[in-house]
Design an enzyme around this catalytic site. Structure first.
Site, short mmCIF file in Angstrom:
data_model
loop_
_atom_site.label_atom_id
_atom_site.label_comp_id
_atom_site.label_asym_id
_atom_site.label_seq_id
_atom_site.Cartn_x
_atom_site.Cartn_y
_atom_site.Cartn_z
N ARG A 67 0.85 -1.18 0.00
CA ARG A 67 0.00 0.00 0.00
C ARG A 67 0.89 1.23 0.00
NH1 ARG A 67 -5.48 0.31 3.46
NH2 ARG A 67 -5.75 -1.59 2.24
N SER A 77 -8.59 0.60 -0.09
CA SER A 77 -9.66 0.65 0.89
C SER A 77 -10.08 2.09 1.19
CB SER A 77 -9.23 -0.09 2.16
OG SER A 77 -10.30 -0.25 3.05
N ASP A 115 -17.12 1.77 3.51
CA ASP A 115 -15.93 2.45 3.04
C ASP A 115 -15.80 2.17 1.54
OD1 ASP A 115 -15.20 -0.22 3.19
OD2 ASP A 115 -13.17 0.18 3.89
N ASP A 169 -14.07 0.36 -0.57
CA ASP A 169 -14.02 -0.99 -1.14
C ASP A 169 -15.03 -1.93 -0.49
OD1 ASP A 169 -12.58 -1.18 1.28
OD2 ASP A 169 -11.42 -2.88 0.55
N ASP A 180 -15.59 -3.23 2.43
CA ASP A 180 -15.32 -4.31 3.38
C ASP A 180 -15.56 -3.88 4.82
OD1 ASP A 180 -13.07 -2.70 3.72
OD2 ASP A 180 -11.62 -4.33 3.61
N GLU A 189 -13.42 -6.71 14.39
CA GLU A 189 -12.40 -5.84 14.95
C GLU A 189 -12.98 -4.45 15.06
OE1 GLU A 189 -9.00 -5.74 12.42
OE2 GLU A 189 -10.08 -4.99 10.67
N LYS A 212 -13.35 -9.54 6.58
CA LYS A 212 -14.41 -8.59 6.86
C LYS A 212 -15.21 -8.32 5.60
CE LYS A 212 -11.00 -4.81 6.69
NZ LYS A 212 -9.81 -5.67 6.69
#
Length: 573
Positions: A61, A163, A323, A325, A327, A447, A461
């Site tokens: 990333r 993300s 969000d 993307d 997930d 989480e 997730k």
């Protein structure tokens, strides 16, 4: 310029297949004439070419741009060559050829760089070595890749996304053949393989036409979408009731890919179109994320557009937000006073969804609640016989060590198993797989950073299925004249009121950091770990770095994987 940096520059200009990023580096180099030399430009070239974007368990990333230290076509090429070589080493070429790889991407783009183009490069590298690729087209959510790996029984999956990072970023997320994110030692093995395969193996044609028409490439978007939605239908118990939904719900995709897929998920759950209101300004994928400063539902102001729509919509009391993307999931609910909104924290929503899943499992297995004071809040959990799962009488819920302990308290009182993992869904997903292999039905994992895995549809997730389940949960409570805030208060009265405060301090000096952890480990009254802090007694200690767990005698060996980074968990009475 040093000889090594000059060599790296020459390699980059020779290898980079993207004219835009190649020209950007060449332009900076050409400005470094003896007359025009300046330190700042030289330092910029050192930053671009003197170090590499590091591959880890989260993949890659970084910002999109030129150089080895950014996300671009060459870095994606090199990463994929290393990954392919590693897969051959650990699984064999014939297995890799038989299984293939699945590839998805989001909508991010900047200049001559884009998620779609990176995905095409990934496909080109695998095709170049005779490996079949399964393509997820048209901007898919990250959970689709995790689902597709297991559904198609692939060797792995790659999702190109950053993300909820800022618009200039992109990423390369990797799933192993079990459908979960990679964990050690795969990250180290892949990183080493990347460094051994930096030079392009061939000139890759990664145009749309070359990839989409290749005999080794198959577009499986519709197949995977159909299978995914068929799978999440098992998480729905009240489709007919949802069709008469008393709620009005606002939804935002946060300029990401989620809208079309959440719309389908809500339809699968039976919600009428008239009950869902879409934030038009944020519905379509927009790489500029033009209405938010930071495309993260957790950030202050991120839900402003959704709140504006909800306030303008008669009877709208619930907001769902993914969000970019899709997930992660955020949920907000109108205050009972009608003045303002309650944005649930990740811990609060995790407890609500976790309790919902616990009660669903117990209803399906004809197990009564241990709570004799349960009232109308529990009357919604009446599943048809066909919903019952009979493969196991053991069930568990999971959370990361930085998440609320409230789910643990609920699980223990409701006679379910509870397990901690290290931070990150790579650990939650892999631990869930291990437990299922042992015959344990993992019904929920979460989480606190808005990540939820409801059921066993994916091993990661999933904000799409979580949105549909959250809507069903809210609708069922509304039928009883209750809302999510009422439910949370009920849980707090029943299982205890847990308060979470997440914060951090930055230490820029490694010696200071080491001294802090030395004091935590040896500053107690007997020269060991602290036994109290701020007037509260410590009931157990888990030192993840040292592999110590005070709850696991007689060896006191940690049940969690060790980590090279300093991490100690103290639990107080």
């Amino acid at each position: 310029m040093s000889e090594n940096l000059l060599q790296q520059l020459q390699y980059y200009l020779k290898w980079d297949p993207n004219e835009g990023t190649k020209c950007a580096v060449a332009k900076k180099f050409s400005a470094l004439t003896p007359e025009g030399f300046n330190d700042s430009l030289f330092e910029e070239l050192k930053l671009l070419l003197g170090k590499r974007l590091q591959f880890g368990t989260a993949g890659l990333r970084g910002n999109m741009g030129p150089g080895y230290n950014s996300m671009n076509d060459l870095v994606v090429l090199q990463t994929t060559q290393g990954l392919l070589q590693y897969l051959v080493e650990v699984d064999g070429r014939s297995n890799l050829e038989n299984k293939g790889i699945v590839i998805g991407y989001d909508h991010r783009s900047q200049g001559t760089l884009s998620s779609k183009q990176f995905a095409r490069m990934v496909a080109a590298v695998f095709i170049g070595k005779g490996i079949k690729v399964y393509l997820l087209e048209d901007f898919v959510p990250t959970p689709f890749v995790a689902f597709a790996v297991r559904y198609l029984q692939c060797a792995g999956g790659i999702m190109i996304t950053a993300s909820h990072n800022p618009k200039q970023d992109n990423g390369y997320k990797l799933y192993w053949s079990n459908g979960a994110q990679i964990i050690p030692p795969h990250d180290v093995g892949i990183a080493q393989a990347i460094l051994s395969n930096l030079e392009p193996w061939q000139a890759y044609n990664y145009s749309d036409e070359a990839i989409l028409t290749h005999r080794l490439a198959t577009n499986v978007t519709s197949t995977i979408a159909d299978a995914y939605f068929a799978s999440i239908s098992a998480l729905c118990d009240r489709k007919a009731a949802n069709g008469k939904c008393p709620l009005q719900i606002a939804y935002t995709a946060m300029h990401g890919v989620g809208a079309q897929w959440v719309e389908k998920a809500l339809q699968v759950f039976g919600f009428p179109d008239s009950a869902i209101h879409w934030v038009a300004s944020q519905r379509q994928p927009d790489p500029e994320f033009s209405t938010v400063r930071f495309p993260n539902p957790e950030e202050k102001g991120a839900l402003d557009e959704a709140i504006k729509l909800a306030n303008a919509t008669s009877g709208c009391t619930l907001i769902l937000a993914n969000d970019p993307d899709a997930d992660r999931l955020a949920v907000a609910e109108k205050l009972s006073s009608g003045d303002g909104w309650r944005v649930f924290t990740g811990n609060e929503l995790g407890v609500l969804l976790g309790y919902w899943q616990i009660k669903r499992w117990k209803a399906a297995h004809n197990k009564s609640s241990s709570d004799s004071s349960a009232t109308a809040v529990d009357s919604v959990f009446k599943l048809p016989a066909s919903s019952a799962q009979t493969n196991s009488n053991k069930a568990a819920v999971l959370a990361s060590v930085v998440s609320s302990r409230m789910l643990k308290a609920i699980a223990e009182k409701e006679s379910l198993l509870y397990f901690d993992t290290l931070t990150g869904f790579k650990w939650l997903g892999n631990r869930s797989i291990e437990l299922r292999e042992q015959g344990v039905n993992v019904v929920f994992a979460f989480e606190e950073a808005l990540g939820y895995c409801v059921g066993d549809v994916v091993c990661d997730k999933d904000g799409v299925s979580a949105a549909a389940v959250a809507a069903e949960m809210a609708a069922s409570l509304a039928e009883e004249g209750l809302n999510l805030q009422d439910q949370l208060r009920f849980l707090q009265r029943t299982y205890g009121d847990f308060v979470s405060y997440n914060s951090y301090l930055l230490s820029y000096n490694s010696l200071t950091t080491a001294a802090i952890f030395q004091r935590l480990r040896h500053g107690g009254p007997t020269g060991g770990y602290w036994t109290s802090c701020a007037g509260s007694d410590v009931i157990f200690v888990k030192d993840i770095t040292k592999g110590y767990d005070s709850t696991n005698p007689p060896e006191y060996k940690s049940l969690l994987p060790t980590t090279p980074d300093d991490m100690i968990m103290f639990e107080f009475a």
